[in-house]
Design a protein around this motif. Structure first.
Motif, PDB file in Angstrom:
ATOM      1  N   UNK A  99       0.821  -1.213   0.000  1.00 50.69           N
ATOM      2  CA  UNK A  99       0.000   0.000   0.000  1.00 50.69           C
ATOM      3  C   UNK A  99       0.853   1.261   0.000  1.00 50.69           C
ATOM      4  N   UNK A 100       1.981   1.226   0.718  1.00 54.59           N
ATOM      5  CA  UNK A 100       2.835   2.413   0.780  1.00 54.59           C
ATOM      6  C   UNK A 100       3.365   2.777  -0.600  1.00 54.59           C
ATOM      7  N   UNK A 101       3.815   1.777  -1.352  1.00 50.43           N
ATOM      8  CA  UNK A 101       4.322   2.030  -2.701  1.00 50.43           C
ATOM      9  C   UNK A 101       3.196   2.506  -3.621  1.00 50.43           C
ATOM     10  N   UNK A 102       2.018   1.898  -3.484  1.00 52.07           N
ATOM     11  CA  UNK A 102       0.870   2.291  -4.306  1.00 52.07           C
ATOM     12  C   UNK A 102       0.519   3.754  -4.054  1.00 52.07           C
ATOM     13  N   UNK A 103       0.512   4.149  -2.787  1.00 56.19           N
ATOM     14  CA  UNK A 103       0.167   5.532  -2.456  1.00 56.19           C
ATOM     15  C   UNK A 103       1.222   6.514  -2.958  1.00 56.19           C
ATOM     16  N   UNK A 104       2.501   6.119  -2.905  1.00 55.68           N
ATOM     17  CA  UNK A 104       3.547   7.015  -3.411  1.00 55.68           C
ATOM     18  C   UNK A 104       3.456   7.173  -4.924  1.00 55.68           C
ATOM     19  N   UNK A 105       3.084   6.079  -5.617  1.00 49.29           N
ATOM     20  CA  UNK A 105       2.889   6.167  -7.070  1.00 49.29           C
ATOM     21  C   UNK A 105       1.705   7.092  -7.381  1.00 49.29           C
ATOM     22  N   UNK A 106       0.616   6.906  -6.630  1.00 50.39           N
ATOM     23  CA  UNK A 106      -0.557   7.768  -6.839  1.00 50.39           C
ATOM     24  C   UNK A 106      -0.215   9.216  -6.534  1.00 50.39           C
ATOM     25  N   UNK A 107       0.594   9.429  -5.507  1.00 47.27           N
ATOM     26  CA  UNK A 107       0.980  10.792  -5.164  1.00 47.27           C
ATOM     27  C   UNK A 107       1.781  11.434  -6.281  1.00 47.27           C
ATOM     28  N   UNK A 165      -8.407   8.187   5.132  1.00 49.33           N
ATOM     29  CA  UNK A 165      -7.031   7.990   4.692  1.00 49.33           C
ATOM     30  C   UNK A 165      -6.846   6.686   3.923  1.00 49.33           C
ATOM     31  N   UNK A 166      -7.935   6.023   3.600  1.00 47.49           N
ATOM     32  CA  UNK A 166      -7.871   4.811   2.782  1.00 47.49           C
ATOM     33  C   UNK A 166      -8.057   5.188   1.323  1.00 47.49           C
ATOM     34  N   UNK A 167      -7.333   4.515   0.452  1.00 47.66           N
ATOM     35  CA  UNK A 167      -7.448   4.819  -0.974  1.00 47.66           C
ATOM     36  C   UNK A 167      -8.832   4.484  -1.496  1.00 47.66           C
ATOM     37  N   UNK A 168      -9.327   5.391  -2.338  1.00 46.87           N
ATOM     38  CA  UNK A 168     -10.623   5.238  -3.006  1.00 46.87           C
ATOM     39  C   UNK A 168     -11.769   5.136  -2.012  1.00 46.87           C
ATOM     40  N   UNK A 169     -11.625   5.812  -0.865  1.00 46.35           N
ATOM     41  CA  UNK A 169     -12.735   5.958   0.076  1.00 46.35           C
ATOM     42  C   UNK A 169     -13.196   7.406   0.000  1.00 46.35           C
ATOM     43  N   UNK A 170     -14.447   7.637  -0.344  1.00 50.24           N
ATOM     44  CA  UNK A 170     -14.943   8.995  -0.549  1.00 50.24           C
ATOM     45  C   UNK A 170     -16.421   9.073  -0.206  1.00 50.24           C
ATOM     46  N   UNK A 171     -16.867  10.268   0.190  1.00 56.48           N
ATOM     47  CA  UNK A 171     -18.284  10.492   0.487  1.00 56.48           C
ATOM     48  C   UNK A 171     -18.993  11.163  -0.684  1.00 56.48           C
ATOM     49  N   UNK A 172     -18.290  11.357  -1.801  1.00 51.56           N
ATOM     50  CA  UNK A 172     -18.822  12.222  -2.859  1.00 51.56           C
ATOM     51  C   UNK A 172     -19.517  11.467  -3.987  1.00 51.56           C
ATOM     52  N   UNK A 173     -19.230  10.176  -4.150  1.00 52.58           N
ATOM     53  CA  UNK A 173     -19.926   9.358  -5.143  1.00 52.58           C
ATOM     54  C   UNK A 173     -20.149   7.987  -4.542  1.00 52.58           C
ATOM     55  N   UNK A 174     -21.103   7.242  -5.109  1.00 54.50           N
ATOM     56  CA  UNK A 174     -21.330   5.878  -4.635  1.00 54.50           C
ATOM     57  C   UNK A 174     -20.728   4.840  -5.571  1.00 54.50           C
ATOM     58  N   UNK A 175     -20.099   5.313  -6.669  1.00 50.15           N
ATOM     59  CA  UNK A 175     -19.428   4.392  -7.579  1.00 50.15           C
ATOM     60  C   UNK A 175     -20.306   3.829  -8.676  1.00 50.15           C
ATOM     61  N   UNK A 176     -21.625   4.122  -8.641  1.00 48.38           N
ATOM     62  CA  UNK A 176     -22.521   3.543  -9.647  1.00 48.38           C
ATOM     63  C   UNK A 176     -22.482   4.296 -10.969  1.00 48.38           C
TER      64      UNK A 176
END
Length: 615
Positions: free
Chosen positions: A17-25, A81-92
């Motif tokens: 996860x740490x590497x994934x987040x650094x790539x996303x950053x 602080x989890x990746x792809x966790x958001x209150x703005x869309x439900x993903x549908x």
């Protein structure tokens, strides 16, 4: 690029996860300004009415964003602080997006490359705090805080020190942050913004402040643009409001005479999101092409609004580009709306022209020694030499006056009851100086008109109107010119073949990737068809559309207008000067010549009196 040992297959691994987040950053957080953008957008999405941004050392050591929004509940804080966790869309439905953020990548990405602390409190609950450093999350603990959220990011890129080497100076990074905050402030007039530089500690220095503005759409936007772009812009801009098939364009566009040397004053928004989209920039350039030379750029703040499903905002990591379902419709709306707004402005010219004129006319400082004016005047011999050096025939003018005054004619009693000519916008001609500049008196000042530039614009507008009514004459080529292109280039040209045909350039496919040019615009004379088509292709690649053929035709009309207009040095009678002034008042775009320069300067009586110390 292949560094693996020959004959050894590399093993597929799951990154942690740490590497994934650094790539996303690396995609989301390019520099401190990117982090500020993500955090301020989160604050706006949280319903904040006041947002404060504190920056130290260009954002390298501290970025703190404080808002009075809804806040984050204690039980949801770790999830933020989890990746792809958001209150703005439900993903549908990834097209039905009504917020700035929606991917849920910003906070975990920032926590992966810096030391991140989030303090938040929702109404009716206790405050809480969560910290993460280089991807390591600490437990949630209580915090004393008002309703809202404070996000503090320290030591950006400490976990990826190689990125620090690519950052610019503190001053340059602070300027980039300021630009980001100002663009977001333009999109949200009802939100107050404060940007402070707290380098060195303490309260810091406020570098930008925009208080919340109330009122209807245009009043609020005008007030906010005055705070961000300056009063000079709003004084020299015209309101734009147009709608077409579900798309609405609003905002303010600067007059052509209020242009800039670069595109720094061009602010474009789609559904409130600041974007740098080549389709919109190309449409903007096309709208002003008839009024500005290529080295001048208009100043605008324009907002395109539409249903979320008509535009895809998820095509760029930083969401700075968008893709419209019908790009041609949007381009046409921008071009037509801006041209109509500029036409409605009539003969109006930028007030900065008068300001520059008055600046050049400031009284000279009093010298310590009294001036001997007789010695300052050139001798008759020196004046004769000066005239002779300028052009043949000028020497004969040395004893002639280059200015004259027209007498004020008393009108008969029945006509005198009509509105005085001085009350017209450009006033009444009172004289001509240097056989090129008309001096007119208005009700509250005076106007100086460049007779050649003004008449050139009037003739040009007449020629354009005639061309629009009668069409562009085309000349058929005796032998069609066949041009070999790639299949992609051929398809691009054939898609706009109808538009080119209306401008007198007729093309058709000729097998493979070839294009046959059968007709060219007659007004262009002999044309290098291959170069013309390749230039059109370049413009399509750069701006998503091409007005090159039309621009070339209009450039010819401009040259024809120049040769057919009143020349500099021509003596004009009073009735001719007044007729020119009345025609300027009735003709759109007459306030600037074909290159965007002003055709007249208006000086108010109060400003003139101030020059002479009478006020």
């Amino acid at each position: 690029m292949n560094t693996h040992t020959p004959n050894m297959r590399p093993v597929i691994r799951q990154l942690d996860d740490a590497a994934i987040n650094r790539i996303a950053a690396g995609e989301v957080v390019e520099r401190p300004a990117s982090a500020v953008k993500e955090l301020v957008e989160n604050a706006i999405d949280a319903g904040a009415r006041r947002i404060s941004i504190d920056i130290a050392d260009g954002g390298k050591t501290l970025i703190r964003v404080t808002d009075d929004g809804w806040g984050i509940p204690e039980d949801e804080l770790p999830l933020a602080l989890s990746r792809h966790a958001t209150s703005k869309i439900d993903g549908s439905d990834l097209l039905n997006i009504h917020s700035f953020g929606f991917r849920g990548e910003a906070l975990p990405s920032l926590g992966a490359v810096g030391r991140l602390t989030i303090q938040s409190r929702v109404s009716g609950a206790e405050g809480c705090e969560l910290s993460v450093s280089g991807g390591r999350v600490e437990p949630v603990k209580p915090a004393a805080i008002n309703t809202g959220t404070i996000v503090t990011l320290r030591d950006l890129f400490f976990a990826t020190p190689a990125r620090l080497k690519f950052l610019r100076t503190d001053r340059a990074e602070m300027q980039a942050i300021s630009d980001v905050v100002k663009r977001l402030a333009m999109a949200e007039p009802s939100v107050g913004f404060t940007l402070r530089d707290v380098s060195g500690g303490g309260e810091g220095r406020v570098t930008f402040r925009a208080d919340a503005v109330t009122g209807d759409l245009f009043d609020a936007l005008r007030g906010r643009l005055g705070q961000v772009m300056g009063a000079e812009f709003v004084d020299n801009a015209i309101a734009v409001d147009a709608e077409r098939e579900g798309f609405r364009l609003t905002g303010y566009a600067g007059l052509p005479t209020y242009s800039r040397g670069s595109a720094v004053a061009q602010h474009l928004f789609v559904n409130g999101r600041p974007v740098r989209d080549k389709l919109l920039i190309g449409a903007l350039r096309g709208a002003y092409a008839d009024f500005l030379s290529r080295d001048r750029h208009p100043a605008v703040a324009l907002f395109v609004d539409c249903a979320p499903d008509k535009v895809d905002v998820n095509v760029h990591p930083a969401k700075s580009e968008v893709r419209f379902r019908d790009p041609g419709l949007v381009r046409g709306l921008i071009v037509s709306a801006l041209r109509h707004a500029l036409a409605d402005a009539g003969h109006r010219a930028s007030t900065t022209v008068a300001g520059a004129t008055l600046g050049a006319m400031r009284p000279e400082p009093m010298p310590s020694q009294p001036r001997i004016y007789q010695m300052d005047r050139p001798s008759p011999m020196a004046r004769a030499d000066s005239y002779a050096a300028q052009a043949p025939g000028f020497a004969e003018m040395q004893n002639q006056y280059s200015g004259r005054v027209e007498p004020v004619i008393e009108t008969p009693e029945p006509i005198a009851q009509a509105e005085p000519v001085e009350h017209r916008p450009l006033g009444a001609a009172r004289g001509q100086v240097h056989e090129n500049y008309i001096i007119a008196q208005t009700q509250d000042g005076m106007v100086i008109v460049d007779q050649h530039a003004a008449h050139e614009r009037l003739v040009y507008e007449k020629l354009k109107k005639q061309m629009a009514e009668n069409g562009v004459a085309a000349q058929a080529l005796l032998i069609p010119e066949v041009i070999e292109l790639s299949a992609d280039d051929q398809n691009q040209l054939l898609e706009i073949a109808d538009d080119l045909s209306r401008m007198g350039l007729t093309i058709e496919p000729f097998g493979g990737g070839a294009i046959a040019v059968r007709e060219t615009p007659a007004i262009l004379g002999e044309v290098n068809a291959e170069k013309l088509l390749r230039d059109v292709l370049d413009e399509l690649a750069d701006f998503g559309g091409s007005k090159l053929v039309q621009e070339k035709i209009e450039a010819i009309l401009s040259r024809v207008a120049c040769h057919g207009s009143i020349r500099s040095g021509r003596w004009m009678r009073a009735e001719e000067m007044n007729a020119l002034l009345r025609e300027m008042e009735a003709t759109p775009h007459s306030g600037q010549c074909n290159h965007g320069r002003p055709t007249y300067v208006e000086l108010k009586l109060a400003d003139i009196e101030r020059l002479f110390g009478r006020t």
